[in-house]
Enzyme design. Structure first.
Site, PDB file in Angstrom:
ATOM      1  N   SER A 213       0.806  -1.221   0.000  1.00 30.98           N
ATOM      2  CA  SER A 213       0.000   0.000   0.000  1.00 30.98           C
ATOM      3  C   SER A 213       0.837   1.268   0.000  1.00 30.98           C
ATOM      4  O   SER A 213       0.312   2.372  -0.176  1.00 30.98           O
ATOM      5  CB  SER A 213      -0.937   0.007   1.205  1.00 30.98           C
ATOM      6  OG  SER A 213      -0.189  -0.007   2.410  1.00 30.98           O
ATOM      7  N   ALA A 240      -1.838 -12.099  -6.257  1.00 35.33           N
ATOM      8  CA  ALA A 240      -1.020 -11.947  -7.465  1.00 35.33           C
ATOM      9  C   ALA A 240      -0.580 -10.515  -7.727  1.00 35.33           C
ATOM     10  O   ALA A 240      -0.157 -10.187  -8.843  1.00 35.33           O
ATOM     11  CB  ALA A 240      -1.786 -12.474  -8.665  1.00 35.33           C
ATOM     12  N   ALA A 241      -0.624  -9.667  -6.721  1.00 38.28           N
ATOM     13  CA  ALA A 241      -0.301  -8.256  -6.943  1.00 38.28           C
ATOM     14  C   ALA A 241       1.129  -8.069  -7.435  1.00 38.28           C
ATOM     15  O   ALA A 241       1.387  -7.312  -8.376  1.00 38.28           O
ATOM     16  CB  ALA A 241      -0.527  -7.466  -5.657  1.00 38.28           C
ATOM     17  N   ASP A 243       3.107 -10.233  -8.968  1.00 44.54           N
ATOM     18  CA  ASP A 243       3.269 -10.770 -10.318  1.00 44.54           C
ATOM     19  C   ASP A 243       2.640  -9.855 -11.364  1.00 44.54           C
ATOM     20  O   ASP A 243       3.189  -9.673 -12.456  1.00 44.54           O
ATOM     21  CB  ASP A 243       2.638 -12.160 -10.412  1.00 44.54           C
ATOM     22  CG  ASP A 243       3.334 -13.170  -9.522  1.00 44.54           C
ATOM     23  OD1 ASP A 243       4.555 -13.030  -9.323  1.00 44.54           O
ATOM     24  OD2 ASP A 243       2.657 -14.092  -9.028  1.00 44.54           O
TER      25      ASP A 243
END
Length: 294
Positions: A213, A240-241, A243
């Site tokens: 964040s 999956a953030a 990736d």
């Protein structure tokens, strides 16, 4: 073209109010299977972000392998380099809590049979602008692919996850390393992102530390530095953030975007992904990313 040499797993995702502690049993409120794996995730993310992408890896001769091949192809990924081997495909057991946090256990399966790039893999890597690597394949395979890219002057992105010691033959071929803040600390022994960035730049020419964040921090040996804030969203599933960020970043840089804009592009893609459940199912289209940036 962007080549991704990496893992393909079936994600077995359990959703719970709060993740269990050791020895504790909790009741989940939902379960689903989603094609994933850090390699496949990055390939799908890059393809949806507008890249021409080839995936190089392995699946088993089971139903999970067949489903992963279809998922990659449907996303526009070239799967001619996705080999099939006897036995089970890789799986990842993922627990997602109501705050969007997750914990993951990976069982390599077919991924563990990839001990090095094949002849066709080497040809694909040599014809690429960029190669994306992660650490869910055997280390000797990852290092071999990196060295092949180095010979052909291909830009190598390394996501050092799951975190583990990085051999010199891998690091000397990496152009850009993209850890999260925990991985950066594990690699360098430095707890602060800025300090870890300095330490990473002693190992590789470029580094991007993703900070969740708090956005992302970029540095290069040339002295260039950038800090990009995250797009503020309500996270549903952060699986999956990272990736998604790497896949979108590789596309943006391959298209010639300046570093600050490429980081913004990647951050927007990651922010969109955490608002959706699952790994491969959460990755945004090029239009979605561009709409977020306008």
């Amino acid at each position: 073209m962007i080549s991704v040499f990496g893992s393909a797993n079936m994600d077995l995702v359990a959703y719970v109010s709060q993740a269990p502690r050791r020895g504790e049993t909790v009741t989940g409120h939902r379960f689903r299977t989603v094609p994933g794996g850090k390699g496949a995730n990055q390939a799908i993310a890059a393809a949806r972000a507008g890249g021409e992408v080839a995936f190089l890896g392995a699946v088993g001769d089971d139903g999970f392998g067949a489903e992963m091949r279809v998922t990659l192809a449907d996303a526009g990924v070239d799967v001619r380099g996705l080999r099939q081997v006897p036995g089970p495909s890789g799986i990842a057991h993922i627990v997602v809590d109501d705050s969007g946090g997750n914990s993951i256990i990976v069982v390599p399966g077919a991924n563990g049979t990839v001990t090095g790039p094949s002849g066709s893999d080497l040809a694909a890597i040599a014809s690429s602008q960029a190669l994306l690597l992660q650490l869910e394949l055997p280390m000797e395979a990852v290092a071999g692919a990196a060295q092949a890219a180095r010979v052909s002057a291909v830009h190598v992105y390394l996501t050092p996850a799951p975190a583990q010691p990085l051999p010199a033959e891998l690091l000397e071929a990496v152009t850009t390393i993209v850890p999260n803040e925990h991985e950066a600390a594990a690699i360098t022994g430095v707890s602060t992102p800025d300090g870890a960035l300095d330490a990473l730049l002693e190992l590789v020419p470029e580094a991007v530390i993703t900070l969740g964040s708090e956005g992302a921090l970029y540095g290069a040996r040339s002295g260039e530095r950038h800090r990009v804030p995250a797009v503020k969203v309500n996270a549903v599933d952060t699986t999956a953030a990272g990736d998604t960020f790497v896949g979108a970043l590789a596309v943006a840089r391959s298209e010639g975007m300046a570093v600050p804009r490429a980081l913004e592009f990647a951050s927007a893609a990651a922010a969109l992904s955490v608002q959706r459940e699952g790994a491969s199912t959460s990755m945004p289209s090029r239009r979605d990313i561009e709409d977020t940036l306008t």
